[in-house]
Design a protein around this motif. Sequence first.
Motif, PDB file in Angstrom:
ATOM      1  N   PHE A  33     -14.090  19.687  35.162  1.00 60.10           N
ATOM      2  CA  PHE A  33     -13.578  18.698  36.152  1.00 60.10           C
ATOM      3  C   PHE A  33     -14.793  18.765  37.422  1.00 60.10           C
ATOM      4  CE2 PHE A  33     -11.139  15.635  38.901  1.00 60.10           C
ATOM      5  CZ  PHE A  33     -10.539  14.992  37.829  1.00 60.10           C
ATOM      6  N   GLY A  34     -15.308  19.931  37.413  1.00 56.98           N
ATOM      7  CA  GLY A  34     -16.291  20.064  38.437  1.00 56.98           C
ATOM      8  C   GLY A  34     -15.514  20.399  39.911  1.00 56.98           C
ATOM      9  N   ILE A  35     -14.309  21.052  39.764  1.00 54.47           N
ATOM     10  CA  ILE A  35     -13.817  21.200  40.938  1.00 54.47           C
ATOM     11  C   ILE A  35     -13.318  22.786  41.235  1.00 54.47           C
ATOM     12  CG2 ILE A  35     -12.884  19.012  41.554  1.00 54.47           C
ATOM     13  CD1 ILE A  35     -10.255  19.672  40.370  1.00 54.47           C
ATOM     14  N   LYS A  36     -12.711  23.079  42.187  1.00 59.58           N
ATOM     15  CA  LYS A  36     -12.405  24.696  42.508  1.00 59.58           C
ATOM     16  C   LYS A  36     -10.782  24.675  42.895  1.00 59.58           C
ATOM     17  CE  LYS A  36     -16.570  26.297  43.652  1.00 59.58           C
ATOM     18  NZ  LYS A  36     -17.195  26.810  42.247  1.00 59.58           N
ATOM     19  N   GLU A  37     -10.093  25.854  42.348  1.00 61.29           N
ATOM     20  CA  GLU A  37      -8.900  26.005  42.605  1.00 61.29           C
ATOM     21  C   GLU A  37      -8.152  25.372  43.705  1.00 61.29           C
ATOM     22  OE1 GLU A  37      -6.591  30.169  42.198  1.00 61.29           O
ATOM     23  OE2 GLU A  37      -8.624  30.348  41.400  1.00 61.29           O
ATOM     24  N   ASP A  38      -8.737  25.353  45.030  1.00 60.61           N
ATOM     25  CA  ASP A  38      -7.970  24.969  46.035  1.00 60.61           C
ATOM     26  C   ASP A  38      -8.350  23.411  46.306  1.00 60.61           C
ATOM     27  OD1 ASP A  38     -10.576  25.054  47.068  1.00 60.61           O
ATOM     28  OD2 ASP A  38     -10.215  26.384  48.755  1.00 60.61           O
ATOM     29  N   ASP A  39      -8.992  22.841  45.414  1.00 58.55           N
ATOM     30  CA  ASP A  39      -9.015  21.166  45.251  1.00 58.55           C
ATOM     31  C   ASP A  39      -7.864  20.566  44.675  1.00 58.55           C
ATOM     32  OD1 ASP A  39     -11.667  20.992  46.689  1.00 58.55           O
ATOM     33  OD2 ASP A  39     -12.616  21.307  44.553  1.00 58.55           O
ATOM     34  N   VAL A  40      -7.232  21.464  44.038  1.00 59.72           N
ATOM     35  CA  VAL A  40      -5.734  21.040  43.331  1.00 59.72           C
ATOM     36  C   VAL A  40      -4.803  20.583  44.433  1.00 59.72           C
ATOM     37  CG1 VAL A  40      -3.927  21.672  41.730  1.00 59.72           C
ATOM     38  CG2 VAL A  40      -6.221  22.259  41.261  1.00 59.72           C
ATOM     39  N   GLN A  41      -4.322  19.450  44.424  1.00 62.01           N
ATOM     40  CA  GLN A  41      -3.411  19.113  45.539  1.00 62.01           C
ATOM     41  C   GLN A  41      -2.056  19.129  45.186  1.00 62.01           C
ATOM     42  OE1 GLN A  41      -5.716  15.123  45.879  1.00 62.01           O
ATOM     43  NE2 GLN A  41      -5.060  15.511  47.979  1.00 62.01           N
ATOM     44  N   GLN A  42      -1.777  19.205  43.740  1.00 61.51           N
ATOM     45  CA  GLN A  42      -0.213  19.403  43.475  1.00 61.51           C
ATOM     46  C   GLN A  42      -0.412  20.146  42.171  1.00 61.51           C
ATOM     47  OE1 GLN A  42       2.351  16.102  42.562  1.00 61.51           O
ATOM     48  NE2 GLN A  42       3.736  17.066  44.026  1.00 61.51           N
ATOM     49  N   VAL A  43       0.589  21.159  41.787  1.00 57.48           N
ATOM     50  CA  VAL A  43       0.759  21.496  40.612  1.00 57.48           C
ATOM     51  C   VAL A  43       2.122  21.477  39.998  1.00 57.48           C
ATOM     52  CG1 VAL A  43       1.079  23.704  39.241  1.00 57.48           C
ATOM     53  CG2 VAL A  43      -0.631  23.540  40.803  1.00 57.48           C
ATOM     54  N   LEU A  44       2.441  20.743  38.794  1.00 54.17           N
ATOM     55  CA  LEU A  44       3.652  20.278  38.535  1.00 54.17           C
ATOM     56  C   LEU A  44       4.063  21.465  37.298  1.00 54.17           C
ATOM     57  CD1 LEU A  44       2.318  16.636  38.143  1.00 54.17           C
ATOM     58  CD2 LEU A  44       4.470  17.342  39.645  1.00 54.17           C
ATOM     59  N   LEU A  45       5.013  21.987  37.524  1.00 54.17           N
ATOM     60  CA  LEU A  45       5.561  22.893  36.430  1.00 54.17           C
ATOM     61  C   LEU A  45       6.818  22.360  35.621  1.00 54.17           C
ATOM     62  CD1 LEU A  45       5.693  26.186  38.561  1.00 54.17           C
ATOM     63  CD2 LEU A  45       4.181  25.700  36.778  1.00 54.17           C
ATOM     64  N   ALA A  46       6.407  21.865  34.473  1.00 56.32           N
ATOM     65  CA  ALA A  46       7.230  21.203  33.546  1.00 56.32           C
ATOM     66  C   ALA A  46       7.900  22.209  32.497  1.00 56.32           C
ATOM     67  CB  ALA A  46       6.719  20.188  32.942  1.00 56.32           C
ATOM     68  N   ASN A  79       5.800  33.105  43.047  1.00 59.75           N
ATOM     69  CA  ASN A  79       5.474  34.158  42.294  1.00 59.75           C
ATOM     70  C   ASN A  79       4.709  33.647  41.157  1.00 59.75           C
ATOM     71  OD1 ASN A  79       7.110  36.090  43.664  1.00 59.75           O
ATOM     72  ND2 ASN A  79       8.963  35.706  42.561  1.00 59.75           N
ATOM     73  N   ALA A  80       4.644  32.302  40.872  1.00 61.21           N
ATOM     74  CA  ALA A  80       3.614  32.071  39.858  1.00 61.21           C
ATOM     75  C   ALA A  80       2.199  32.095  40.556  1.00 61.21           C
ATOM     76  CB  ALA A  80       4.059  30.595  39.433  1.00 61.21           C
ATOM     77  N   ILE A  81       2.065  31.580  41.794  1.00 62.79           N
ATOM     78  CA  ILE A  81       1.026  31.755  42.605  1.00 62.79           C
ATOM     79  C   ILE A  81       0.580  33.405  42.527  1.00 62.79           C
ATOM     80  CG2 ILE A  81      -0.239  31.626  44.726  1.00 62.79           C
ATOM     81  CD1 ILE A  81       1.659  29.074  44.982  1.00 62.79           C
ATOM     82  N   ARG A  82       1.659  34.151  42.771  1.00 59.90           N
ATOM     83  CA  ARG A  82       1.343  35.702  43.199  1.00 59.90           C
ATOM     84  C   ARG A  82       0.874  36.237  41.958  1.00 59.90           C
ATOM     85  NH1 ARG A  82       5.830  39.000  46.239  1.00 59.90           N
ATOM     86  NH2 ARG A  82       6.045  36.947  47.146  1.00 59.90           N
ATOM     87  N   ILE A  83       0.995  36.040  40.675  1.00 62.16           N
ATOM     88  CA  ILE A  83       0.449  36.554  39.420  1.00 62.16           C
ATOM     89  C   ILE A  83      -0.734  35.860  39.014  1.00 62.16           C
ATOM     90  CG2 ILE A  83       2.935  37.563  39.021  1.00 62.16           C
ATOM     91  CD1 ILE A  83       2.947  35.691  36.572  1.00 62.16           C
ATOM     92  N   GLY A  84      -1.022  34.764  39.603  1.00 63.31           N
ATOM     93  CA  GLY A  84      -1.924  34.148  39.145  1.00 63.31           C
ATOM     94  C   GLY A  84      -1.979  33.131  38.007  1.00 63.31           C
ATOM     95  N   LEU A  85      -0.741  32.650  37.625  1.00 64.97           N
ATOM     96  CA  LEU A  85      -0.348  31.903  36.672  1.00 64.97           C
ATOM     97  C   LEU A  85      -0.825  30.555  36.900  1.00 64.97           C
ATOM     98  CD1 LEU A  85       1.402  31.280  34.068  1.00 64.97           C
ATOM     99  CD2 LEU A  85       3.299  31.045  35.352  1.00 64.97           C
ATOM    100  N   VAL A  86      -0.795  30.120  38.328  1.00 66.78           N
ATOM    101  CA  VAL A  86      -1.100  28.753  38.722  1.00 66.78           C
ATOM    102  C   VAL A  86      -2.250  29.066  39.732  1.00 66.78           C
ATOM    103  CG1 VAL A  86       1.158  27.745  38.161  1.00 66.78           C
ATOM    104  CG2 VAL A  86       0.729  28.424  40.572  1.00 66.78           C
ATOM    105  N   PRO A  87      -2.873  27.967  40.136  1.00 70.15           N
ATOM    106  CA  PRO A  87      -4.110  28.048  41.134  1.00 70.15           C
ATOM    107  C   PRO A  87      -3.401  28.473  42.539  1.00 70.15           C
ATOM    108  CG  PRO A  87      -4.407  26.124  39.791  1.00 70.15           C
ATOM    109  CD  PRO A  87      -3.122  26.526  39.632  1.00 70.15           C
TER     110      PRO A  87
END
Lengths: 647, 647
Positions: free
Chosen positions: A553-566, A577-585
């Motif tokens: 997509f040509g972007i970086k991790e912190d360009d993501v404005q929202q993560v939807l966990l479905a 904790n999902a962030i802490r273990i690196g599961l999501v950006p």
Amino acid sequence: MAEQQADGVEADGVELDTTVLIEDPGPEVPTIAGTGSEEVARVAIVFEPSGKQVRTPVGVNVFDVASWNAIAVDSTCGGHGTCRKCRVQILEGEVPAGGVDARAFTEEEMQAGWRLACQATAWSDLRVQIPPLTTRPKASTVGVGRQVIHRPTVLKRFIELSEPSLTDQRPDLRRVMDAITDMASSADPMVLRSLPKVLRSADFQVTAVVVDDILVAVEAGDTSDRVFGIAYDLGTTTVVATLIDLTNGMPLSVSSMLNKQQRYGADVISRISATMLDPNALENLQGLAHETLDELTGEVCDEAGVNRSEVYQVAVAGNATMVQIALGIDPEPLGVAPFILAAEDYPDVKADELGIKVNTRARACLFPALGAYVGGDIVAGGLACGMDRDQRVRLFIDVGTNCEMILGNGEQLLATAAPAGPAFEAASIACGMRAAAGAIEIVRIDESGLHVECIDGAEAVGICGSGLVDAVAELVSVGLLDESGRFVSDERAHELAPHVADRLTMRGKERVFILTGDPVNGSGVYLSQRDVRELQFAKAAISTGWAILLEEFGIKEDDVQQVLLAGSFGSYLSPKNAIRIGLVPNIAASRVVSAGNVAGEGAKMALLSGSERNGAHSLLNVITYVELSDRADFNDRFVEELAFPIS
Amino acid sequence: MAEQQADGVEADGVELDTTVLIEDPGPEVPTIAGTGSEEVARVAIVFEPSGKQVRTPVGVNVFDVASWNAIAVDSTCGGHGTCRKCRVQILEGEVPAGGVDARAFTEEEMQAGWRLACQATAWSDLRVQIPPLTTRPKASTVGVGRQVIHRPTVLKRFIELSEPSLTDQRPDLRRVMDAITDMASSADPMVLRSLPKVLRSADFQVTAVVVDDILVAVEAGDTSDRVFGIAYDLGTTTVVATLIDLTNGMPLSVSSMLNKQQRYGADVISRISATMLDPNALENLQGLAHETLDELTGEVCDEAGVNRSEVYQVAVAGNATMVQIALGIDPEPLGVAPFILAAEDYPDVKADELGIKVNTRARACLFPALGAYVGGDIVAGGLACGMDRDQRVRLFIDVGTNCEMILGNGEQLLATAAPAGPAFEAASIACGMRAAAGAIEIVRIDESGLHVECIDGAEAVGICGSGLVDAVAELVSVGLLDESGRFVSDERAHELAPHVADRLTMRGKERVFILTGDPVNGSGVYLSQRDVRELQFAKAAISTGWAILLEEFGIKEDDVQQVLLAGSFGSYLSPKNAIRIGLVPNIAASRVVSAGNVAGEGAKMALLSGSERNGAHSLLNVITYVELSDRADFNDRFVEELAFPIS
């Protein structure tokens, strides 16, 4: 502006041009189901007068929880706080009143617990009184903030026909069609079987049932207020059915059960393998899928007092393997390289061909698939999350044995699937168990020591996926697990976290962390070094997937404005904790959102609106599928992603 | 001009714009199947090398007889004498050579019996050698002089696909559809069930089967030369099936049997009544129709060595009652005033829904109906006779218990149905029997006395419909029956026809005419006064029908340029005698033509050409149905028509 539009729907009945009101893409504040809390927890909400109790991630609003659980709440704006229709009374538990509440209620009302459901965030256990419906809504809120204006393709009309005579010998069908020229262009030939008798027994006062411009049934008398549909989420593990009143969009009942195919293995690969080894397996698996779907059908109909013949349309969201098996299509090519779908898109099939015994003329809408491992469930989920419309950069992740992801900004969309393995289902975990009573679902380490919470408050008997993520994240935080995922030495443990260091010990030849009891000498729940490795593999597969999507997509991790966990697991995962273990950006935890059972929500949308259903099919054209298995760099990146992020 | 067009089809393969070459509407000479003979008879034709023997009205040409009996003869012009392809050798019997033959054959060939089949009128019994086919015809002659260019809606194509890979992950169905974009726009979802296995078992070398733009099957290997259809004439009495090779239009086998519904009565009214009295009758009748159709299906497939699964389309022509019952639709409203059809037009249904077990995806084309008593069989017959195209004023009559008629000139068309009753089926006749071995089918009175001929030359055991018409016509001619239909006195009989007057006698209290044996004292076949009355009622109903149509059309009897006698009975009727008793308009006998089983021919046309099939549906819009039962003048006219015409 949003307020005016929404009021327009309510006040003068003028329908909007668009079927969806997009929430403002504000950059910072998550408007939906945000889990802003630093503490991770689930809460229980009891809905009165039914007494129905549901468990939900903390921080979700009452309106969404009610909607996901088939509890009807008045609304015309779709949970945006503008119509002020979704009035509920908090009987127990604390919900601070906000500014919108102050405009909707008097001081006395607020003191008596009245709140707008869409503004009422559940931070703790609640008991909520839902008033009876006062309106016939023209729109429903579905999925993550999607408002769908009701335009179901199932329509009924009561028609009073003149009786035939020698001077008016129009055939029976012509007589009916002449009365519904604006609704129907043709008729299912099988309508004719009963038509002469029905017309004459009802003195030519009948109700025409039209689906997608086709007359599918003619019923005696006026049955125009009885129109129902069922949305199914056909999961590998769990199957959920929601019965919807298509006259007003209201969900009337919801029921779920384990997919009866379980006996052929927990994941899609086991089931595909079964069909390759046993010539009868496909037929048996198909039969089990049909049994599951039909048993749920009976349950939701019974609960809502609906006759099966009053259900005229169903929608089924499932992954490619589940759908192919349910249709009796050989799934083998899905399971072996180069991973080929039988079809990416299905025309409607008869509900009966999926074993769903409802009205004999009912058809089933299926969702298209992007690839062998990005199936109709993900397309339905993407639809329910507005992935095709929301202009923010968003990452949708359906966490499971196979983890599907969509990254996009409403214009450009990329999707992929990563083989996460069974860690999140806790199947490969020493003390792992399904998310059921007695499963540790929350693990917290603070100054006072270790705290675990079990589902339903029962005695701990094992640990489920969300507990596993919590445990590993907390152990990484306090330093008992190092960056590489290895338990530190006893000395180092006592140095870094003396209050829990004693829990780190040996069980046989393996290093484990004791969660409850005394698993070394007696019974208890523990986390082993091998369990940590399992989770590392799973999270690395997933983070490699989205990292490649971000790069494409040509972007970086912190360009993501929202993560939807479905998905059933993703929705209960702790964002922090999902962030802490690196599961999501690595973005603000408040931007990581529980999206609920979005596949089922997508299926509901297809029933509520023909144009949404078409939207699902056109998603095929706008999402680009990225195949990971033929990428030369996948393995290198995977190894890099095994480590936990340094905080 | 006609010759050039026809040669064009043959010589350079350029297809014509129109699917039909209309015969020149010459005013005097009947070009098709004209029974120009003064003597009425049936002839037997044996076709070699198969040895198949068929009986046919005298004066029909060999080409038509072969065509009606599924015996393939080369032709590209459709029996117009222009292509000179339909070469046959007369082995026994006399067929004078005509001018067209002289242009097609050498003198030696003609002496060896070579003739063009379309020019070879069968005036006597014949044995005919049919050469093997030399061409793959682009057109077939069907019905009465209709040439149909082959454009079946069932198409097959052998496709060799590339195998999937990680860089070409197109779903199986997409891979197939991409190879047939010019043939198909969508796929039957059930194709998918076997698709993955078929593609892989056949190394992606498969044959696509497309019906009406829809992919209905994918078969392993190259099966493109195996495409078959079956045309059914679903009669109340008799059901006929013809298997057709859709690659070349050739009929391969034909089979007929009595409709198994006979046990519920001989005519449609008995069967409708049964459904009104017995709640199980409809289901039973439907089952019997299905059994009949399916048994015939097995017979024609076996005879031609065709697998049922190679039959991809069927067409069924039947009257409204037969079709409704076969579909399981309550026929009651057809049987009682105001006589209402369930539908005038049917979309295609699955062949399986008519009990026809062929390819599981095969669909059945049904013909539209004009009224409760002018059903799909008549529309199919009208199509096969070119009623919508031939510009001559023509009267189509399907003689039977219910007698249907169409009058028109290709632009204006009127249709009606008259309740003739069972006389022609001979059911209500004292010595009546079905047209089977031993039935008197020809009766002639000349100077040497009475002559009767029985079917198959057997001993007389009864009289069938055509014999009844002959007998009454001859008795009217010699004067033994007066204009009012009463047997004359013995004195008058001896005066007018002394050579047969002794046959007029009493049997019990009734006056009878003895045809064979001694029915007064022993066994024998006779015609009673009551039998004559039955026939009078039948013919009066019919002639009232066409008289009203003529009046509505604004023309007189002798404006009719051709009468087409259709149906299994009508085709065997003596034109001369039909005129003599006033059953048909009083025109030259040579203009009264046997049309054969035109309903079945119409069904064949629907299989051979999608545009002909559509033509059947558009006939609905151009034919005006005239209801007789609400006409105030019907009874008066009926009484007038009871008398026999004065010759």
